[in-house]
Write a protein that holds these residues in place. Sequence first.
Motif, PDB file in Angstrom:
ATOM      1  N   ASN A   1       0.875  -1.164   0.000  1.00 36.98           N
ATOM      2  CA  ASN A   1       0.000   0.000   0.000  1.00 36.98           C
ATOM      3  C   ASN A   1       0.915   1.217   0.000  1.00 36.98           C
ATOM      4  OD1 ASN A   1      -1.466   2.286   0.905  1.00 36.98           O
ATOM      5  ND2 ASN A   1      -3.018   0.954   1.809  1.00 36.98           N
TER       6      ASN A   1
ATOM      7  N   GLN B   1       6.978  -7.070   9.273  1.00 36.95           N
ATOM      8  CA  GLN B   1       5.533  -6.861   9.234  1.00 36.95           C
ATOM      9  C   GLN B   1       4.692  -8.057   9.676  1.00 36.95           C
ATOM     10  OE1 GLN B   1       4.177  -4.946   5.623  1.00 36.95           O
ATOM     11  NE2 GLN B   1       5.781  -3.420   5.718  1.00 36.95           N
TER      12      GLN B   1
ATOM     13  N   LYS C   1      -5.910  -2.235  -5.023  1.00 37.08           N
ATOM     14  CA  LYS C   1      -5.615  -0.907  -4.468  1.00 37.08           C
ATOM     15  C   LYS C   1      -4.134  -0.742  -4.158  1.00 37.08           C
ATOM     16  CE  LYS C   1     -10.084  -1.024  -2.177  1.00 37.08           C
ATOM     17  NZ  LYS C   1     -10.744  -1.179  -0.889  1.00 37.08           N
ATOM     18  N   MET C   2      -3.354  -1.795  -4.352  1.00 37.01           N
ATOM     19  CA  MET C   2      -1.936  -1.767  -3.990  1.00 37.01           C
ATOM     20  C   MET C   2      -1.052  -1.738  -5.232  1.00 37.01           C
ATOM     21  SD  MET C   2      -1.779  -4.459  -0.855  1.00 37.01           S
ATOM     22  CE  MET C   2      -2.170  -3.905   0.792  1.00 37.01           C
TER      23      MET C   2
ATOM     24  N   LEU D   1       0.391   4.271   0.443  1.00 39.83           N
ATOM     25  CA  LEU D   1       0.075   5.299   1.444  1.00 39.83           C
ATOM     26  C   LEU D   1       0.560   4.917   2.845  1.00 39.83           C
ATOM     27  CD1 LEU D   1      -3.538   6.199   0.279  1.00 39.83           C
ATOM     28  CD2 LEU D   1      -1.397   7.361  -0.277  1.00 39.83           C
ATOM     29  N   THR D   2       0.539   3.635   3.153  1.00 35.29           N
ATOM     30  CA  THR D   2       0.890   3.202   4.506  1.00 35.29           C
ATOM     31  C   THR D   2       2.229   2.465   4.582  1.00 35.29           C
ATOM     32  OG1 THR D   2      -0.208   1.060   4.284  1.00 35.29           O
ATOM     33  CG2 THR D   2      -1.556   2.917   5.065  1.00 35.29           C
ATOM     34  N   GLY D   3       2.694   1.930   3.453  1.00 39.58           N
ATOM     35  CA  GLY D   3       3.919   1.143   3.451  1.00 39.58           C
ATOM     36  C   GLY D   3       3.720  -0.290   3.922  1.00 39.58           C
ATOM     37  N   LYS D   4       2.466  -0.651   4.195  1.00 34.54           N
ATOM     38  CA  LYS D   4       2.180  -2.021   4.637  1.00 34.54           C
ATOM     39  C   LYS D   4       1.992  -2.916   3.415  1.00 34.54           C
ATOM     40  CE  LYS D   4       0.578  -0.910   9.100  1.00 34.54           C
ATOM     41  NZ  LYS D   4       0.848  -1.642  10.257  1.00 34.54           N
ATOM     42  N   HIS D   5       2.503  -4.118   3.517  1.00 32.83           N
ATOM     43  CA  HIS D   5       2.428  -5.077   2.423  1.00 32.83           C
ATOM     44  C   HIS D   5       1.212  -5.971   2.570  1.00 32.83           C
ATOM     45  CE1 HIS D   5       6.499  -3.661   1.861  1.00 32.83           C
ATOM     46  NE2 HIS D   5       6.501  -4.241   0.667  1.00 32.83           N
TER      47      HIS D   5
ATOM     48  N   ASN E   1      -8.395  -5.794  -2.424  1.00 35.39           N
ATOM     49  CA  ASN E   1      -7.269  -5.198  -1.697  1.00 35.39           C
ATOM     50  C   ASN E   1      -6.035  -5.090  -2.578  1.00 35.39           C
ATOM     51  OD1 ASN E   1      -8.619  -4.762   0.715  1.00 35.39           O
ATOM     52  ND2 ASN E   1      -8.108  -6.772   1.525  1.00 35.39           N
TER      53      ASN E   1
END
Length: 88
Positions: free
Chosen positions: A25, A79, A61-62, A27-31, A58
Amino acid sequence: MNNAEPELYPIDFLSMISSVWVYVNPLTGKHAKSTTTGKLAVFLNEEIGRSWETKSTNLQKMVGYMATWGEMIEISNNQTGGEYELFT
């Protein structure tokens, strides 16, 4: 004539994989994680990753990208506590 059985050795496919496809993502840097296990979602290659985009809103959006095996391990350590699921 020699009738000896040949020696068979297990193949370690993971040591043969140099890079994988992952999603993040921006915006958040989360995978991306597997919804069933919570492990980092790792795809053997881009083609397999893109095929999952049609099944997952999901992932749509990534941003997908190629990561080295070492980078993926580092991401999973940070993570998901070192857990990942390899989709082949």
